[in-house]
Design a protein around this motif. Structure first.
Motif, PDB file in Angstrom:
ATOM      1  N   ILE A   1      -1.140 -42.293 -15.992  1.00  0.00           N
ATOM      2  CA  ILE A   1      -0.572 -41.623 -17.078  1.00  0.00           C
ATOM      3  C   ILE A   1      -0.788 -40.624 -18.133  1.00  0.00           C
ATOM      4  CG2 ILE A   1       2.151 -41.706 -19.039  1.00  0.00           C
ATOM      5  CD1 ILE A   1       2.767 -43.946 -17.038  1.00  0.00           C
ATOM      6  N   SER A   2      -1.967 -41.118 -19.246  1.00  0.00           N
ATOM      7  CA  SER A   2      -2.829 -41.109 -20.228  1.00  0.00           C
ATOM      8  C   SER A   2      -3.148 -39.646 -19.739  1.00  0.00           C
ATOM      9  CB  SER A   2      -3.827 -42.124 -20.385  1.00  0.00           C
ATOM     10  OG  SER A   2      -4.593 -42.360 -19.460  1.00  0.00           O
ATOM     11  N   SER A   3      -3.537 -39.929 -18.426  1.00  0.00           N
ATOM     12  CA  SER A   3      -3.997 -37.867 -17.764  1.00  0.00           C
ATOM     13  C   SER A   3      -3.392 -37.564 -17.417  1.00  0.00           C
ATOM     14  CB  SER A   3      -4.928 -39.008 -16.704  1.00  0.00           C
ATOM     15  OG  SER A   3      -4.619 -39.583 -15.811  1.00  0.00           O
ATOM     16  N   ILE A   4      -2.085 -37.146 -17.719  1.00  0.00           N
ATOM     17  CA  ILE A   4      -0.984 -36.076 -17.574  1.00  0.00           C
ATOM     18  C   ILE A   4      -1.304 -34.824 -18.428  1.00  0.00           C
ATOM     19  CG2 ILE A   4       1.432 -35.437 -17.679  1.00  0.00           C
ATOM     20  CD1 ILE A   4       1.994 -38.032 -16.392  1.00  0.00           C
ATOM     21  N   PRO A   5      -1.397 -35.352 -19.609  1.00  0.00           N
ATOM     22  CA  PRO A   5      -2.211 -33.702 -20.747  1.00  0.00           C
ATOM     23  C   PRO A   5      -2.857 -33.130 -20.026  1.00  0.00           C
ATOM     24  CG  PRO A   5      -1.420 -35.455 -21.970  1.00  0.00           C
ATOM     25  CD  PRO A   5      -1.367 -36.381 -20.217  1.00  0.00           C
ATOM     26  N   VAL A  15       3.223 -27.217 -12.831  1.00  0.00           N
ATOM     27  CA  VAL A  15       4.705 -27.235 -13.081  1.00  0.00           C
ATOM     28  C   VAL A  15       5.466 -26.159 -13.192  1.00  0.00           C
ATOM     29  CG1 VAL A  15       6.088 -28.092 -14.800  1.00  0.00           C
ATOM     30  CG2 VAL A  15       4.304 -29.072 -14.652  1.00  0.00           C
ATOM     31  N   ASP A  16       6.346 -26.369 -11.471  1.00  0.00           N
ATOM     32  CA  ASP A  16       6.847 -24.459 -11.160  1.00  0.00           C
ATOM     33  C   ASP A  16       8.472 -25.126 -12.102  1.00  0.00           C
ATOM     34  OD1 ASP A  16       5.251 -23.901  -9.935  1.00  0.00           O
ATOM     35  OD2 ASP A  16       6.433 -24.977  -8.141  1.00  0.00           O
ATOM     36  N   VAL A  17       9.705 -25.893 -12.110  1.00  0.00           N
ATOM     37  CA  VAL A  17      10.433 -26.767 -13.204  1.00  0.00           C
ATOM     38  C   VAL A  17      10.306 -27.599 -14.181  1.00  0.00           C
ATOM     39  CG1 VAL A  17      12.894 -26.416 -12.711  1.00  0.00           C
ATOM     40  CG2 VAL A  17      11.621 -25.091 -11.331  1.00  0.00           C
ATOM     41  N   ALA A  18      10.344 -27.054 -15.164  1.00  0.00           N
ATOM     42  CA  ALA A  18      10.451 -28.749 -16.059  1.00  0.00           C
ATOM     43  C   ALA A  18      12.594 -29.338 -15.994  1.00  0.00           C
ATOM     44  CB  ALA A  18       9.762 -28.801 -17.419  1.00  0.00           C
ATOM     45  N   ILE A  19      12.513 -29.887 -15.893  1.00  0.00           N
ATOM     46  CA  ILE A  19      14.215 -29.762 -16.059  1.00  0.00           C
ATOM     47  C   ILE A  19      14.464 -31.394 -17.247  1.00  0.00           C
ATOM     48  CG2 ILE A  19      16.359 -30.875 -15.240  1.00  0.00           C
ATOM     49  CD1 ILE A  19      15.666 -30.095 -12.090  1.00  0.00           C
ATOM     50  N   VAL A  36      10.699 -38.268 -24.604  1.00  0.00           N
ATOM     51  CA  VAL A  36       9.695 -38.324 -25.176  1.00  0.00           C
ATOM     52  C   VAL A  36       8.677 -37.714 -23.682  1.00  0.00           C
ATOM     53  CG1 VAL A  36       7.767 -37.444 -26.916  1.00  0.00           C
ATOM     54  CG2 VAL A  36      10.127 -38.286 -27.624  1.00  0.00           C
ATOM     55  N   GLU A  37       8.131 -39.105 -23.982  1.00  0.00           N
ATOM     56  CA  GLU A  37       6.545 -39.246 -22.936  1.00  0.00           C
ATOM     57  C   GLU A  37       5.576 -38.538 -23.185  1.00  0.00           C
ATOM     58  OE1 GLU A  37      10.227 -40.254 -21.612  1.00  0.00           O
ATOM     59  OE2 GLU A  37      10.351 -41.237 -22.443  1.00  0.00           O
ATOM     60  N   HIS A  38       6.026 -37.566 -22.040  1.00  0.00           N
ATOM     61  CA  HIS A  38       5.334 -36.094 -21.551  1.00  0.00           C
ATOM     62  C   HIS A  38       5.414 -34.916 -21.305  1.00  0.00           C
ATOM     63  CE1 HIS A  38       0.881 -38.311 -21.981  1.00  0.00           C
ATOM     64  NE2 HIS A  38       1.493 -39.542 -20.738  1.00  0.00           N
TER      65      HIS A  38
END
Length: 129
Positions: A1-5, A15-19, A36-38
């Protein structure tokens, strides 16, 4: 998870769509409330952002605030947020009843988490920053 940014920044995780779920806009901002998370990172890198607006989402400050202009589409959905009892009824029931036949989920969580905490570290649990 920490590598997502990092993965988002390097375009290795497109990321095409963020809901997202959020509060209603206030003074040009929305709050992501408890989720919040990412989410901010996904919003920043998404081609399209769809926000489910819930007036019962609590307004939180800090990294949960984003500009309302970041949202492309809005959907109103006002209802109470699910409680712990609604999300995990069997776990809560086994805790309250002291049912020893159920797996000791909390004990197993504790055993796993304690391996990640260095000796002498301080842990804080609660709602305040």
């Amino acid at each position: 998870i920490s590598s997502i940014p990092r993965l988002l920044e390097q375009n290795k995780l497109p990321v095409d769509v963020a809901i997202i779920k959020c509060t209603p806009p206030h003074k040009g901002f929305i709050s992501l409330g408890m989720g919040v998370e990412h989410t901010r990172d996904f919003v920043r890198h998404a081609d399209v952002v769809i926000a489910e607006v819930n007036s019962q989402m609590p307004w939180t400050e800090g990294h949960s605030k984003i500009r309302a202009t970041a949202v492309d589409w809005w959907i109103s959905h006002h209802e109470p947020l699910p409680t712990t009892e609604q999300l995990w009824p069997d776990l809560i029931k086994s805790i309250h009843q002291g049912d020893h036949n159920q797996p000791k989920v909390l004990e197993k969580l504790g055993q796993n988490l304690i391996q990640l905490v260095d000796n002498g570290c301080t842990l804080k649990f609660g709602w305040s920053p």
